[in-house]
Design a protein around this motif. Structure first.
Motif, PDB file in Angstrom:
ATOM      1  N   TYR A 216      66.461  53.606  21.229  1.00 60.29           N
ATOM      2  CA  TYR A 216      66.961  52.383  20.606  1.00 60.29           C
ATOM      3  C   TYR A 216      68.469  52.254  20.778  1.00 60.29           C
ATOM      4  O   TYR A 216      68.983  51.173  21.109  1.00 60.29           O
ATOM      5  N   GLU A 217      69.208  53.329  20.558  1.00 55.83           N
ATOM      6  CA  GLU A 217      70.655  53.281  20.690  1.00 55.83           C
ATOM      7  C   GLU A 217      71.072  53.038  22.137  1.00 55.83           C
ATOM      8  O   GLU A 217      72.030  52.300  22.401  1.00 55.83           O
ATOM      9  N   THR A 218      70.363  53.639  23.085  1.00 58.60           N
ATOM     10  CA  THR A 218      70.697  53.419  24.488  1.00 58.60           C
ATOM     11  C   THR A 218      70.414  51.984  24.905  1.00 58.60           C
ATOM     12  O   THR A 218      71.200  51.380  25.654  1.00 58.60           O
ATOM     13  N   VAL A 219      69.310  51.410  24.446  1.00 59.34           N
ATOM     14  CA  VAL A 219      69.018  50.012  24.748  1.00 59.34           C
ATOM     15  C   VAL A 219      70.071  49.101  24.122  1.00 59.34           C
ATOM     16  O   VAL A 219      70.513  48.127  24.740  1.00 59.34           O
ATOM     17  N   ARG A 220      70.508  49.436  22.917  1.00 63.20           N
ATOM     18  CA  ARG A 220      71.566  48.644  22.285  1.00 63.20           C
ATOM     19  C   ARG A 220      72.861  48.709  23.084  1.00 63.20           C
ATOM     20  O   ARG A 220      73.516  47.690  23.323  1.00 63.20           O
TER      21      ARG A 220
ATOM     22  N   SER B  45      61.285  44.383  25.569  1.00 60.64           N
ATOM     23  CA  SER B  45      59.983  45.037  25.732  1.00 60.64           C
ATOM     24  C   SER B  45      60.110  46.559  25.653  1.00 60.64           C
ATOM     25  O   SER B  45      59.284  47.231  25.038  1.00 60.64           O
ATOM     26  N   ILE B  46      61.147  47.110  26.271  1.00 59.24           N
ATOM     27  CA  ILE B  46      61.361  48.564  26.206  1.00 59.24           C
ATOM     28  C   ILE B  46      61.619  49.002  24.774  1.00 59.24           C
ATOM     29  O   ILE B  46      61.092  50.027  24.310  1.00 59.24           O
ATOM     30  N   MET B  47      62.410  48.239  24.044  1.00 55.33           N
ATOM     31  CA  MET B  47      62.686  48.592  22.652  1.00 55.33           C
ATOM     32  C   MET B  47      61.419  48.511  21.805  1.00 55.33           C
ATOM     33  O   MET B  47      61.185  49.356  20.932  1.00 55.33           O
ATOM     34  N   TYR B  48      60.586  47.532  22.064  1.00 56.20           N
ATOM     35  CA  TYR B  48      59.341  47.407  21.297  1.00 56.20           C
ATOM     36  C   TYR B  48      58.394  48.565  21.603  1.00 56.20           C
ATOM     37  O   TYR B  48      57.717  49.076  20.710  1.00 56.20           O
TER      38      TYR B  48
ATOM     39  N   SER C 240      64.540  33.651  26.126  1.00 54.70           N
ATOM     40  CA  SER C 240      63.930  34.046  24.861  1.00 54.70           C
ATOM     41  C   SER C 240      63.691  35.554  24.836  1.00 54.70           C
ATOM     42  O   SER C 240      63.604  36.194  25.889  1.00 54.70           O
ATOM     43  N   PRO C 241      63.594  36.160  23.651  1.00 54.86           N
ATOM     44  CA  PRO C 241      63.336  37.610  23.579  1.00 54.86           C
ATOM     45  C   PRO C 241      62.056  38.043  24.275  1.00 54.86           C
ATOM     46  O   PRO C 241      61.964  39.175  24.760  1.00 54.86           O
ATOM     47  N   SER C 242      61.058  37.154  24.339  1.00 55.95           N
ATOM     48  CA  SER C 242      59.816  37.520  25.016  1.00 55.95           C
ATOM     49  C   SER C 242      59.999  37.672  26.522  1.00 55.95           C
ATOM     50  O   SER C 242      59.207  38.347  27.179  1.00 55.95           O
TER      51      SER C 242
ATOM     52  N   LYS D  29      54.220  53.871  31.599  1.00 56.51           N
ATOM     53  CA  LYS D  29      54.136  53.033  32.792  1.00 56.51           C
ATOM     54  C   LYS D  29      54.631  51.622  32.507  1.00 56.51           C
ATOM     55  O   LYS D  29      55.320  51.008  33.338  1.00 56.51           O
ATOM     56  N   ASP D  30      54.318  51.079  31.332  1.00 59.25           N
ATOM     57  CA  ASP D  30      54.815  49.751  30.967  1.00 59.25           C
ATOM     58  C   ASP D  30      56.330  49.745  30.800  1.00 59.25           C
ATOM     59  O   ASP D  30      57.000  48.767  31.160  1.00 59.25           O
ATOM     60  N   ALA D  31      56.875  50.836  30.270  1.00 64.43           N
ATOM     61  CA  ALA D  31      58.327  50.922  30.124  1.00 64.43           C
ATOM     62  C   ALA D  31      59.022  50.959  31.483  1.00 64.43           C
ATOM     63  O   ALA D  31      60.051  50.303  31.693  1.00 64.43           O
ATOM     64  N   LEU D  32      58.465  51.702  32.436  1.00 67.53           N
ATOM     65  CA  LEU D  32      59.036  51.722  33.785  1.00 67.53           C
ATOM     66  C   LEU D  32      58.932  50.348  34.438  1.00 67.53           C
ATOM     67  O   LEU D  32      59.854  49.925  35.154  1.00 67.53           O
ATOM     68  N   ARG D  33      57.835  49.653  34.211  1.00 66.62           N
ATOM     69  CA  ARG D  33      57.676  48.325  34.778  1.00 66.62           C
ATOM     70  C   ARG D  33      58.701  47.350  34.183  1.00 66.62           C
ATOM     71  O   ARG D  33      59.281  46.527  34.909  1.00 66.62           O
ATOM     72  N   ALA D  34      58.949  47.447  32.882  1.00 62.57           N
ATOM     73  CA  ALA D  34      59.949  46.589  32.253  1.00 62.57           C
ATOM     74  C   ALA D  34      61.353  46.907  32.776  1.00 62.57           C
ATOM     75  O   ALA D  34      62.179  46.005  32.971  1.00 62.57           O
TER      76      ALA D  34
END
Length: 325
Positions: A162-166, A148-151, A140-142, A112-117
């Motif tokens: 990770y590769e898709t976010v990159r 956030s999705i990568m974390y 900033s990264p924050s 749910k947090d990933a969808l929100r991000a």
């Protein structure tokens, strides 16, 4: 598709007004120049074959305007084309990320947090064409939802997300670089100055014929001057609309909203289904009778028999038990 109302308001209407003003006030402007600044003999002397001052001035100004307007149109049109390619690539990567999140993160507490991000990324980054690209990169990264999705998905051992976010970050950087304004505002102002100087030479030449010329001459000259004013204004408006990054006639606002609409609807649908799964109906959460529980147990036993090798004696006993039930 570009709305016709916007084209009319931003391009056709200013050109039509400029043409009307040129036709209506050409003779008055020529007469004003003849009466207050230069008489007909002085203008004829400047335009004579020996001097050629006004024709040479008009030639140089027209050449400068043509060079600057042509280069500006080429640069701005190429930038607009690059922006379309960058947006299509980024939206495609965003859809890939959403699909991978559904496969990797479904059933986990941070889904749910990933969808929100992801929703924050679409709202505050992808759709914000009105914000300068440098300001979006300077966050900033924050404050970066992709961070956030990568974390959430790649803490410890990086996952396939990770590769898709990159790749999505690279596509976003390409889009922001394409949206960066490359043609300066001073160039737009210089185009307007050159256009005014070019158009001002024609009433100056017409003032030489203001004395003793019939009205039909001014009508023909006024019609030609009005057409030149309208065409020049149309060229300037097209270049200025290509120069604008959002809110104009030739920007990517409408196309981007159409592309992102499906992605936003998919996000909302997944969030709703996640909420329904988190709070199931009471009747569907548990068996309602002993027979239903026995049927569920027998179904699980059949699945085990289908997957694992079971001795023949155990299989026959299980079949007898199923028959009795």
């Amino acid at each position: 598709m570009i709305p016709l109302r916007r084209i009319f308001a931003l391009l056709v209407l200013p050109a039509a007004l400029a043409a009307f003003v040129g036709v209506e006030y050409y003779d008055n402007l020529s007469a004003f120049i003849n009466a207050n600044w230069l008489d007909a003999n002085s203008i004829k002397f400047l335009s004579s074959d020996e001097i050629q001052f006004i024709p040479s001035f008009l030639t140089v100004i027209s050449l400068l305007f043509s060079i600057l307007a042509g280069n500006a149109f080429t640069v701005l049109y190429a930038q607009q084309e690059t922006m379309y390619f960058a947006l299509y690539a980024e939206v495609s990567e965003a859809k890939s990320l959403l699909e991978q999140m559904a496969l990797v993160c479904a059933g986990r507490p941070f889904y749910k947090d990933a969808l929100r991000a992801m929703k924050v990324y679409i709202k505050s980054d992808l759709r914000r064409l009105d914000v300068p690209p440098a300001d979006l990169v300077a966050r900033s990264p924050s404050q970066d939802p992709l961070e956030s999705i990568m974390y959430l998905t790649s803490v410890g051992v990086p996952s396939v997300v990770y590769e898709t976010v990159r790749d999505l970050r690279q596509a976003r950087g390409y889009r922001l670089g394409a949206m960066q304004r490359k043609f300066p505002s001073l160039g737009i102002a210089l185009l307007y100055v050159l256009a005014i100087l070019e158009l001002a030479a024609f009433p100056l030449l017409g003032a030489g014929t203001a004395v003793g010329a019939p009205q039909s001459i001014f009508n023909v000259q006024g019609a030609l001057f009005g057409g030149l004013c309208g065409a020049t204004t149309l060229v300037l408006r097209i270049i200025q609309e290509l120069w604008r990054t959002s809110g104009g006639a030739f920007n990517v606002d409408d196309v981007l909203q159409t592309m992102v609409r499906g992605l936003a609807d998919e996000l909302d649908g997944r969030a709703e289904r996640l909420s329904e799964d988190a709070f199931p109906a009471p009747d569907a959460a548990r068996p309602t009778s002993r027979c239903a529980a026995s049927a569920s147990a027998m179904t699980q036993a059949q699945l085990i028999l289908a997957v694992l090798p079971v001795p023949s004696g155990a299989a026959s006993a299980l079949s007898d038990a199923q028959t009795r039930v």
